[in-house]
Design a protein around this motif. Sequence first.
Motif, PDB file in Angstrom:
ATOM      1  N   ASN A   1       0.201   7.995  -2.244  1.00  0.00           N
ATOM      2  CA  ASN A   1       1.071   7.433  -3.281  1.00  0.00           C
ATOM      3  C   ASN A   1       1.214   8.452  -4.405  1.00  0.00           C
ATOM      4  N   LYS A   2       2.345   9.137  -4.425  1.00  0.00           N
ATOM      5  CA  LYS A   2       2.589  10.185  -5.415  1.00  0.00           C
ATOM      6  C   LYS A   2       3.465   9.703  -6.571  1.00  0.00           C
ATOM      7  N   LYS A   3       3.625   8.380  -6.686  1.00  0.00           N
ATOM      8  CA  LYS A   3       4.537   7.828  -7.689  1.00  0.00           C
ATOM      9  C   LYS A   3       3.909   7.729  -9.076  1.00  0.00           C
ATOM     10  N   GLY A   4       2.591   7.837  -9.166  1.00  0.00           N
ATOM     11  CA  GLY A   4       1.946   7.786 -10.470  1.00  0.00           C
ATOM     12  C   GLY A   4       1.446   6.412 -10.854  1.00  0.00           C
ATOM     13  N   LYS A   5       1.873   5.360 -10.180  1.00  0.00           N
ATOM     14  CA  LYS A   5       1.422   4.001 -10.429  1.00  0.00           C
ATOM     15  C   LYS A   5       0.820   3.428  -9.155  1.00  0.00           C
ATOM     16  N   LEU A   6      -0.240   2.627  -9.320  1.00  0.00           N
ATOM     17  CA  LEU A   6      -0.890   2.030  -8.159  1.00  0.00           C
ATOM     18  C   LEU A   6       0.069   1.096  -7.434  1.00  0.00           C
ATOM     19  N   GLU A   7       0.048   1.152  -6.085  1.00  0.00           N
ATOM     20  CA  GLU A   7       0.851   0.235  -5.286  1.00  0.00           C
ATOM     21  C   GLU A   7      -0.031  -0.914  -4.792  1.00  0.00           C
ATOM     22  N   SER A   8       0.560  -1.858  -4.059  1.00  0.00           N
ATOM     23  CA  SER A   8      -0.195  -3.024  -3.590  1.00  0.00           C
ATOM     24  C   SER A   8      -1.338  -2.593  -2.670  1.00  0.00           C
ATOM     25  N   PHE A   9      -2.428  -3.356  -2.710  1.00  0.00           N
ATOM     26  CA  PHE A   9      -3.621  -3.034  -1.939  1.00  0.00           C
ATOM     27  C   PHE A   9      -3.660  -3.828  -0.632  1.00  0.00           C
ATOM     28  N   HIS A  10      -3.991  -3.145   0.454  1.00  0.00           N
ATOM     29  CA  HIS A  10      -4.342  -3.837   1.681  1.00  0.00           C
ATOM     30  C   HIS A  10      -5.736  -4.440   1.508  1.00  0.00           C
ATOM     31  N   LYS A  11      -6.115  -5.349   2.396  1.00  0.00           N
ATOM     32  CA  LYS A  11      -7.361  -6.103   2.199  1.00  0.00           C
ATOM     33  C   LYS A  11      -8.521  -5.602   3.059  1.00  0.00           C
ATOM     34  N   GLY A  12      -8.373  -4.402   3.622  1.00  0.00           N
ATOM     35  CA  GLY A  12      -9.433  -3.864   4.473  1.00  0.00           C
ATOM     36  C   GLY A  12     -10.751  -3.678   3.743  1.00  0.00           C
ATOM     37  N   ALA A  13     -10.692  -3.199   2.498  1.00  0.00           N
ATOM     38  CA  ALA A  13     -11.922  -2.985   1.727  1.00  0.00           C
ATOM     39  C   ALA A  13     -12.610  -4.316   1.442  1.00  0.00           C
ATOM     40  N   ALA A  14     -11.815  -5.348   1.080  1.00  0.00           N
ATOM     41  CA  ALA A  14     -12.372  -6.674   0.815  1.00  0.00           C
ATOM     42  C   ALA A  14     -12.996  -7.253   2.078  1.00  0.00           C
ATOM     43  N   TYR A  15     -12.323  -7.073   3.213  1.00  0.00           N
ATOM     44  CA  TYR A  15     -12.832  -7.567   4.486  1.00  0.00           C
ATOM     45  C   TYR A  15     -14.159  -6.900   4.837  1.00  0.00           C
ATOM     46  N   LEU A  16     -14.208  -5.575   4.684  1.00  0.00           N
ATOM     47  CA  LEU A  16     -15.424  -4.843   5.021  1.00  0.00           C
ATOM     48  C   LEU A  16     -16.580  -5.251   4.107  1.00  0.00           C
ATOM     49  N   SER A  17     -16.295  -5.448   2.823  1.00  0.00           N
ATOM     50  CA  SER A  17     -17.312  -5.894   1.884  1.00  0.00           C
ATOM     51  C   SER A  17     -17.837  -7.275   2.267  1.00  0.00           C
ATOM     52  N   PHE A  18     -16.925  -8.167   2.635  1.00  0.00           N
ATOM     53  CA  PHE A  18     -17.284  -9.527   3.030  1.00  0.00           C
ATOM     54  C   PHE A  18     -18.189  -9.528   4.252  1.00  0.00           C
ATOM     55  N   ARG A  19     -17.822  -8.714   5.249  1.00  0.00           N
ATOM     56  CA  ARG A  19     -18.562  -8.711   6.506  1.00  0.00           C
ATOM     57  C   ARG A  19     -19.902  -7.996   6.415  1.00  0.00           C
ATOM     58  N   THR A  20     -19.989  -6.957   5.600  1.00  0.00           N
ATOM     59  CA  THR A  20     -21.222  -6.183   5.504  1.00  0.00           C
ATOM     60  C   THR A  20     -22.117  -6.604   4.344  1.00  0.00           C
ATOM     61  N   ARG A  21     -21.575  -7.471   3.439  1.00  0.00           N
ATOM     62  CA  ARG A  21     -22.314  -7.906   2.241  1.00  0.00           C
ATOM     63  C   ARG A  21     -22.579  -6.739   1.294  1.00  0.00           C
ATOM     64  N   LEU A  22     -21.765  -5.701   1.377  1.00  0.00           N
ATOM     65  CA  LEU A  22     -21.941  -4.536   0.511  1.00  0.00           C
ATOM     66  C   LEU A  22     -20.972  -4.606  -0.670  1.00  0.00           C
ATOM     67  N   PRO A  23     -21.385  -4.095  -1.827  1.00  0.00           N
ATOM     68  CA  PRO A  23     -20.485  -4.082  -2.986  1.00  0.00           C
ATOM     69  C   PRO A  23     -19.352  -3.077  -2.810  1.00  0.00           C
ATOM     70  N   ILE A  24     -18.196  -3.401  -3.398  1.00  0.00           N
ATOM     71  CA  ILE A  24     -17.086  -2.440  -3.472  1.00  0.00           C
ATOM     72  C   ILE A  24     -17.125  -1.803  -4.857  1.00  0.00           C
ATOM     73  N   ILE A  25     -17.043  -0.483  -4.886  1.00  0.00           N
ATOM     74  CA  ILE A  25     -17.021   0.237  -6.159  1.00  0.00           C
ATOM     75  C   ILE A  25     -15.664   0.928  -6.290  1.00  0.00           C
ATOM     76  N   PRO A  26     -14.822   0.503  -7.245  1.00  0.00           N
ATOM     77  CA  PRO A  26     -13.517   1.153  -7.424  1.00  0.00           C
ATOM     78  C   PRO A  26     -13.676   2.553  -7.999  1.00  0.00           C
ATOM     79  N   VAL A  27     -12.945   3.498  -7.443  1.00  0.00           N
ATOM     80  CA  VAL A  27     -12.979   4.889  -7.912  1.00  0.00           C
ATOM     81  C   VAL A  27     -11.542   5.318  -8.205  1.00  0.00           C
TER      82      VAL A  27
END
Length: 259
Positions: free
Chosen positions: A129-155
């Motif tokens: 994404n080279k537009k300079g503004k964040l675009e919509s997020f897919h839910k893969g990170a949320a799914y992986l966090s849910f299944r593994t019980r691991l925290p998500i850390i935004p970077v």
Amino acid sequence: MLKLKEKILEFFYSIPRVLLINFFKIFVRIQVFNLKNIPDDRSAILAINHTTGADPIVLLGAVGKKIYFIASARNFGTGFTDFFMRRFANSLPVFKEKPIKNTSTFKELFSIAKRDNVLVGIFPEGKLNKKGKLESFHKGAAYLSFRTRLPIIPVYMHNLRKGVSSESFFARSNVAEGILSIIANTFHRINVFIGDPINPTAENIVDDLKGLIDAKSYRATIDDINSALIKEFSELEKEAGGLFTPDDDNVDPLQQSSP
């Protein structure tokens, strides 16, 4: 004996990656904020905004720890690229068109995530994404966090030069785009903001095999985790904008001269 052989091979495969990261760190000014938010004693998922193909190298240089990245399966299309992505880029494939193929990838991720002090890197925007503004997020990170019980850390990686434009001929090749992005950011200042961990709560853990009500609860939980992630990114974006203002160092010669 096999485990020893694997460890020896992994050591030799990691040499080019380590050399590249350390070489890159010498010529790029990376400033990291709140590195303490990344735990030393447990695994975690890093959700990262995705501006250039150089992002993994920047992040590895900033964090200084081994990260397993999730990348589009199209980057694993040939025997050479598959070997390169897995062994040198430390990446695992995700199939967008054929999700059923992701079963083995997620099994491998779940196995990796159970180890101590392992980081998994995900780009929730799902593309450059080279537009300079964040675009919509897919839910893969949320799914992986849910299944593994691991925290998500935004970077949130701020102030990267974007390299060649999305319309450029060179942008058609992920390898070429990544190399040119590394060159574009040489001697440049990059700021890396690490947000607060988002932890999936124990009461939200449900069994996938239960009935329709639980399935709805499952989807709602994924949505809640994803919403919290978006909110964190928004706050990091505001923090970066409040601390830094555009200057002459932000001029991107590749963006200006790209065809």
